[in-house]
Each structure stands twice: as structure tokens, then as C-alpha cells.
Design a protein around this motif. Structure first.
Motif, short mmCIF file in Angstrom:
data_model
loop_
_atom_site.label_atom_id
_atom_site.label_comp_id
_atom_site.label_asym_id
_atom_site.label_seq_id
_atom_site.Cartn_x
_atom_site.Cartn_y
_atom_site.Cartn_z
N LEU A 1 0.85 -1.20 0.00
CA LEU A 1 0.00 0.00 0.00
C LEU A 1 0.88 1.24 0.00
O LEU A 1 1.75 1.40 0.87
CB LEU A 1 -0.90 0.00 1.24
CG LEU A 1 -1.86 -1.20 1.31
CD1 LEU A 1 -2.57 -1.23 2.65
CD2 LEU A 1 -2.87 -1.16 0.18
N LYS B 1 -3.35 3.89 4.77
CA LYS B 1 -2.54 2.72 4.44
C LYS B 1 -2.46 1.73 5.60
O LYS B 1 -2.63 0.53 5.42
CB LYS B 1 -1.12 3.16 4.04
CG LYS B 1 -1.08 4.08 2.83
CD LYS B 1 0.33 4.54 2.52
CE LYS B 1 1.00 5.35 3.59
NZ LYS B 1 0.72 6.77 3.64
N LEU C 1 -3.47 4.25 -2.67
CA LEU C 1 -4.69 4.78 -2.06
C LEU C 1 -4.67 6.30 -2.24
O LEU C 1 -3.73 6.97 -1.79
CB LEU C 1 -4.75 4.42 -0.57
CG LEU C 1 -4.65 2.92 -0.23
CD1 LEU C 1 -4.86 2.70 1.27
CD2 LEU C 1 -5.64 2.08 -1.03
N VAL D 1 -9.96 -3.17 -2.55
CA VAL D 1 -8.61 -3.71 -2.85
C VAL D 1 -8.74 -5.19 -3.18
O VAL D 1 -8.21 -5.66 -4.19
CB VAL D 1 -7.64 -3.52 -1.65
CG1 VAL D 1 -6.33 -4.27 -1.90
CG2 VAL D 1 -7.37 -2.05 -1.37
#
Ligand code: S3P
Length: 188
Positions: A16, A24, A110, A176
Motif C-alpha cells: 500500500l 494505508k 490509495l 482492494v
């Protein structure tokens, strides 16, 4: 989110990346739980190993020393398999980190806009200890400038991009997983 850990058909690390305040660490924890994989948060390991906060490391040794420690850790964990890796927001500044993390990992960016990040950082208590100013100005004031400068680096590093605005941590983690599942034939 399933209660029983789900096994992906590969052992690539899920990495991430993203600016401060994009979730994250929290998303990483959720993913690790869902997949029955270990979570390694590079900033947390760095602080544990140094025995000092990020703010202390930067104040005493400078940013270059922090980035060197970060680089060593990125290389160490990038060589592992089957991890969920939460990185610090600046990990993409060094192309060696990106190369290493890609080798056995799929990099997931992200995203959030500056206003959302500002709101989240203002709510987030550990901000001062973990997130000293990157430019010398106030950490909240500098968001726009630093984010703009870094966008191309995040973009170039990422295989999967997920907008975290208007999504809870659970929703981001679910997204995700969907993306990783749906693309596993092409990206692994
Ligand atoms: C940094 C982000 C921080 C931490 C350090 C530097 C950055 O991590 O690694 O303060 O350069 O953006 P988070 O993204 O977890 O806040």
C-alpha cells in the motif's frame, strides 16, 4: 469482508502506497486480517528498531537518515512473500524502493484529495510524532504542494489505484480485494 481468511492464488506482497492520511495502515490491518497474512507497517518497524519517533529521528539525524533507514526496510521486506506491506508516504521518492517493492509485490495506491487528507490529519492524534513537516512549513499547510509534486511518482509506481474519498476503511479494503481478485490473471 469474510470472517474466514481468504487465500489468494499467489504469494505476492500487497503493497500500500499513498500520501499521509490515505489509510494505508488501517486498510493494511484490515486486509491482513481478511487474508490471514502478516501486516508489516514499515514506519512502525522503523520506529521500533530506532527506539525513537519519526519526529525525533528527523530532528536529530535529518530526513536523509530517515530515508536511508526507510530504504533498508523497504529492501528487506520487499524480498519477502505473502505480506501486506503498509509504507510511509514518501517511499516512492526513491526509485530503488519502487523497483524492489514491485519485484514480489503488487503496488496499490490509495488516493485522496488535499482537502480530505487535511481533514483526516487534523483528526489524527499521532500526526506530530509520526509526521513531522516535510518542507519546514506546517504539515497541514504543505499538503497541497507536496501532494502535487508526488502525484506522478505515485501514479508511475501503482498497478492498482483506489480512491479512498467517501469510503470507509472496510470499503477501501473490500475494493482492494475485488481489484486484486479480478486482475490476478494479468498482474501476477
Ligand atoms: C512521510 C510520511 C509518513 C512517515 C514520514 C514521512 C512522507 O508516513 O513515513 O513522516 O514523506 O510522506 P505516513 O504516510 O504513514 O504518514
Amino acid at each position: 469482508m469474510t470472517a474466514k481468511p481468504e487465500h489468494l492464488h499467489h504469494d505476492f506482497n500487497l503493497v500500500l502506497i499513498g500520501f499521509r492520511g490515505t489509510g494505508k495502515t488501517q486498510v493494511g490491518a484490515r486486509l491482513a486480517r481478511a487474508l490471514g497474512r502478516p501486516l508489516v507497517d514499515l514506519d512502525q518497524v522503523l520506529v521500533q528498531e530506532a527506539g525513537r519517533s519519526i519526529a525525533e529521528i528527523v530532528a536529530q539525524d535529518g530526513w536523509a537518515a530517515f530515508r536511508q533507514r526507510e530504504k533498508e526496510l523497504a529492501a528487506r521486506y520487499a524480498a519477502s512473500r505473502g505480506l501486506v506491506l503498509a509504507t510511509g508516504g514518501g517511499v516512492i521518492l526513491d526509485p530503488d524502493n519502487v523497483r524492489a517493492l514491485r519485484e514480489h509485490g503488487v503496488i496499490i495506491w490509495l488516493t485522496a484529495d488535499a482537502a480530505t487528507i487535511r481533514e483526516r490529519l487534523l483528526k489524527d492524534q499521532p500526526t506530530d510524532e509520526g509526521r513531522p513537516s516535510l518542507t519546514g512549513s506546517d504539515p497541514v499547510q504543505e499538503i497541497e504542494e507536496v501532494l502535487q509534486a508526488r502525484l506522478p511518482l505515485y501514479q508511475a509506481a501503482a498497478r492498482i489505484i483506489i480512491d479512498t474519498r467517501h469510503r470507509t476503511v472496510a470499503e477501501v479494503a473490500e475494493r482492494v480485494l475485488e481489484m486484486v481478485r479480478s486482475r490476478s490473471n494479468t498482474i501476477f
